[in-house]
Design an enzyme around this catalytic site. Structure first.
Site, mmCIF file in Angstrom:
data_model
loop_
_atom_site.group_PDB
_atom_site.id
_atom_site.type_symbol
_atom_site.label_atom_id
_atom_site.label_comp_id
_atom_site.label_asym_id
_atom_site.label_seq_id
_atom_site.Cartn_x
_atom_site.Cartn_y
_atom_site.Cartn_z
ATOM 1 N N GLY A 4 12.045 4.553 40.206
ATOM 2 C CA GLY A 4 11.325 3.291 40.044
ATOM 3 C C GLY A 4 10.115 3.239 40.934
ATOM 4 O O GLY A 4 10.223 3.481 42.142
ATOM 5 N N ASN B 22 21.119 -1.551 39.794
ATOM 6 C CA ASN B 22 20.624 -0.533 38.862
ATOM 7 C C ASN B 22 21.483 -0.633 37.614
ATOM 8 O O ASN B 22 22.704 -0.530 37.699
ATOM 9 C CB ASN B 22 20.733 0.860 39.488
ATOM 10 C CG ASN B 22 20.422 1.989 38.506
ATOM 11 O OD1 ASN B 22 20.938 3.077 38.618
ATOM 12 N ND2 ASN B 22 19.573 1.724 37.532
ATOM 13 N N GLY B 23 20.809 -0.795 36.471
ATOM 14 C CA GLY B 23 21.539 -0.922 35.212
ATOM 15 C C GLY B 23 21.007 -2.096 34.430
ATOM 16 O O GLY B 23 19.952 -2.632 34.746
ATOM 17 N N TYR C 224 17.045 13.917 31.876
ATOM 18 C CA TYR C 224 15.703 13.604 32.357
ATOM 19 C C TYR C 224 15.637 12.843 33.678
ATOM 20 O O TYR C 224 14.798 13.104 34.525
ATOM 21 C CB TYR C 224 14.976 12.764 31.290
ATOM 22 C CG TYR C 224 13.703 12.099 31.771
ATOM 23 C CD1 TYR C 224 12.517 12.813 31.892
ATOM 24 C CD2 TYR C 224 13.695 10.752 32.128
ATOM 25 C CE1 TYR C 224 11.354 12.204 32.352
ATOM 26 C CE2 TYR C 224 12.536 10.138 32.587
ATOM 27 C CZ TYR C 224 11.373 10.857 32.700
ATOM 28 O OH TYR C 224 10.242 10.268 33.150
ATOM 29 N N CYS D 142 16.437 2.040 37.988
ATOM 30 C CA CYS D 142 16.170 1.719 39.385
ATOM 31 C C CYS D 142 16.999 2.571 40.317
ATOM 32 O O CYS D 142 17.867 3.310 39.894
ATOM 33 C CB CYS D 142 16.517 0.260 39.653
ATOM 34 S SG CYS D 142 15.638 -0.900 38.606
#
Ligand code: AMP
Length: 484
Positions: free
Chosen positions: A50, A124-125, A264, A24
């Site tokens: 996201g 995020n995570g 990536y 995210c």
């Protein structure tokens, strides 16, 4: 289990994979008259992190104003909605869930009214003990609205002692383990926190007197903010009218920044963990050329993720760089395949092989990673069909052999082709003439000898933080039918 196979109620997802993990983006703005608009633009810049849903919460005259929706940032936030998100502070979130539960109630920021007023949080995570904590909280009477790990943090904050929000944040985070880059908003303060290992990125920026917190620096670039510094691993930061307060309340841990952000995930124009992503990717490509040369005429990338590494490969090998595959950038939804089956239809919607570039050529295709191997196989076949006389696949990371539990979307270990097959068999599976991966040591060539400080569990199976929730079920008992 695939989302489409789930029953309407009582669906469950075993946490033997990436659980309810999320890759995210988060953003926070404090002290700017157009806070929600800046949050919106930042989310727009970080759409790659996201695409399932997005939300913004602003703080205005003692209350929180919230809007969340499913879909892309630009679709969720028409202008009239942004105008209503008044106030000089805001937080925002882009969501991509690995569990596939694309539901409004799982969309962040989460907003609650608890004993101390309004509170919003975006994450995020991926926490690795959220289900264990949830069981404990439910046993003592907590009721959950979603099945996203972040909600556990809110309950822990509500149960914590302390008058100040920052003390409650510290108390709650002392109990969770795993990866988190978080932003919190109350009517008076913006808070940001990063786990002690520093798995996911989080940076601090500035526009005059206003402060910006964002997952990636590409967000700062778009809104004209200057980059100040990273939020440090283990740091909890509170920004209010009184200024900045920074705490380091947790025991120090060895740094474990996600190396896959470089491979990536992050946008190449971002500075992540203090380095420009594009430069790192190019260096991965150069190292790949040194380790895995090929007897070929041209180098082509799989766009967009393979472009910087292919440039590095071409530079180091002296082979010409060509765009043999062209990407359609407007692919947003799935298509119904025409009844008269078109070969490689799914991949062709996104990528087209240029016969005029590839015909009669021995081709090196550079991509950043192979996951299941299915896309790579179709790409190899497409390039061959376009007239290439030899196809050599080169991957700018080591074989992906293990699932991520810290916030990157990977399938179960069994679904990862490299966890099942040796390189020669993967080569046969994707029908390439040769296949070469970057070595584990080569992955860190960009550090010039100072190895360490990264999480590479997806390539090595070595997990810096043990996953307590492994084997626990993450159950969702209520679907709103309109959302399915
Ligand atoms: P496949 O050939 O099916 O293994 O897919 C490989 C492609 O997936 C590569 O082009 C990668 O860039 C891309 N990829 C790698 N990791 C992820 C991820 N976490 N989410 C989406 N795509 C990814």
């Amino acid at each position: 289990m695939n989302r489409t196979e789930w029953p309407i109620t009582g669906c469950e997802q075993p946490l033997d994979r990436d659980g309810f993990g999320e890759k995210c983006a988060v953003v926070g703005v404090f002290g700017h008259p157009e806070a929600a608009n800046l949050a919106y633009l930042s989310l727009y810049a970080m759409q790659h992190r996201g695409q399932e849903g997005s939300g913004i919460v602003s703080a205005h005259e003692g209350i929180l104003l919230s809007h969340r929706g499913l879909g892309l940032v630009a679709d969720v936030f028409p202008e009239h909605i942004i105008r209503q998100l008044k106030g000089s502070a805001a937080i925002g979130h882009n969501r991509y869930s690995t569990s596939g539960q694309t539901l409004l109630k799982n969309t962040q920021p989460f907003v609650v009214e608890y004993g101390r007023g309004g509170l919003a949080v975006a994450h995020n995570g991926n926490l690795v003990n959220a289900l264990e904590l949830r069981e404990q909280l439910e046993a003592s009477g907590s009721i959950f609205q979603s099945n996203v790990d972040t909600e556990v943090i809110i309950h822990l904050m509500a149960n914590a002692k302390g008058d100040r929000t920052i003390d409650r944040v510290c108390a709650a985070l002392a109990r969770v383990r795993g990866a988190y880059s978080l932003v919190f908003l109350t009517p008076r303060e913006l808070l940001a926190a990063r786990d002690p290992y520093g798995f996911r990125p989080l940076v601090l920026g500035r526009i005059k007197d206003a402060w910006i917190v964002a997952s990636e620096t590409c967000a700062l670039d778009l809104i004209g903010a200057t980059y100040e510094r990273e939020i440090e691993p283990g740091e909890v930061l509170c920004i209010s009218a009184s200024g900045l307060e920074s705490l380091h309340p947790f025991p120090r841990q060895p740094r474990a920044a996600c190396v896959f952000e470089y491979v990536y995930f992050a946008r190449p124009d971002s500075k992540v963990f203090g380095r420009n992503v594009y430069e790192v990717r190019k260096e991965l490509g150069r190292q790949l050329a040194r380790e895995q040369p090929a007897d070929a005429d041209i180098v082509i990338p799989v766009p967009d993720s393979g472009v910087p590494a292919a440039l590095g490969y071409a530079e180091e090998s002296g082979l010409p760089f060509e765009m043999g595959l062209i990407r359609n950038h407007y692919v947003g939804r799935t298509f119904t395949e025409p009844r008269d089956s078109i070969r490689h239809f799914g991949v062709k919607v996104k990528l087209n092989a240029q016969a005029d570039v590839l015909r009669g050529k021995r081709v090196v295709i550079v991509d950043d990673s192979i996951v299941r191997g299915t896309t790579s196989k179709k790409i190899v076949q497409m390039v061959r069909q376009a007239g290439a006389t030899a196809v050599h696949m080169r991957i700018s990371s080591p074989p992906t052999i293990a699932s991520c539990f810290y916030g990157v979307d990977t399938p179960t270990t069994e679904e990862l082709v490299a966890s099942r097959l040796p390189v020669e068999e993967i080569c046969r599976f994707i029908t390439a003439d040769s296949l070469g991966y970057l070595s584990e040591a080569g992955l860190y060539a960009f550090l010039r000898g100072q190895r360490g400080g990264f999480c590479d569990a997806c390539f090595t199976g070595r997990y810096p933080v043990p996953v307590t929730d492994l084997g626990r079920k993450n159950q969702l008992w209520l679907f709103e039918v309109a959302e399915v």
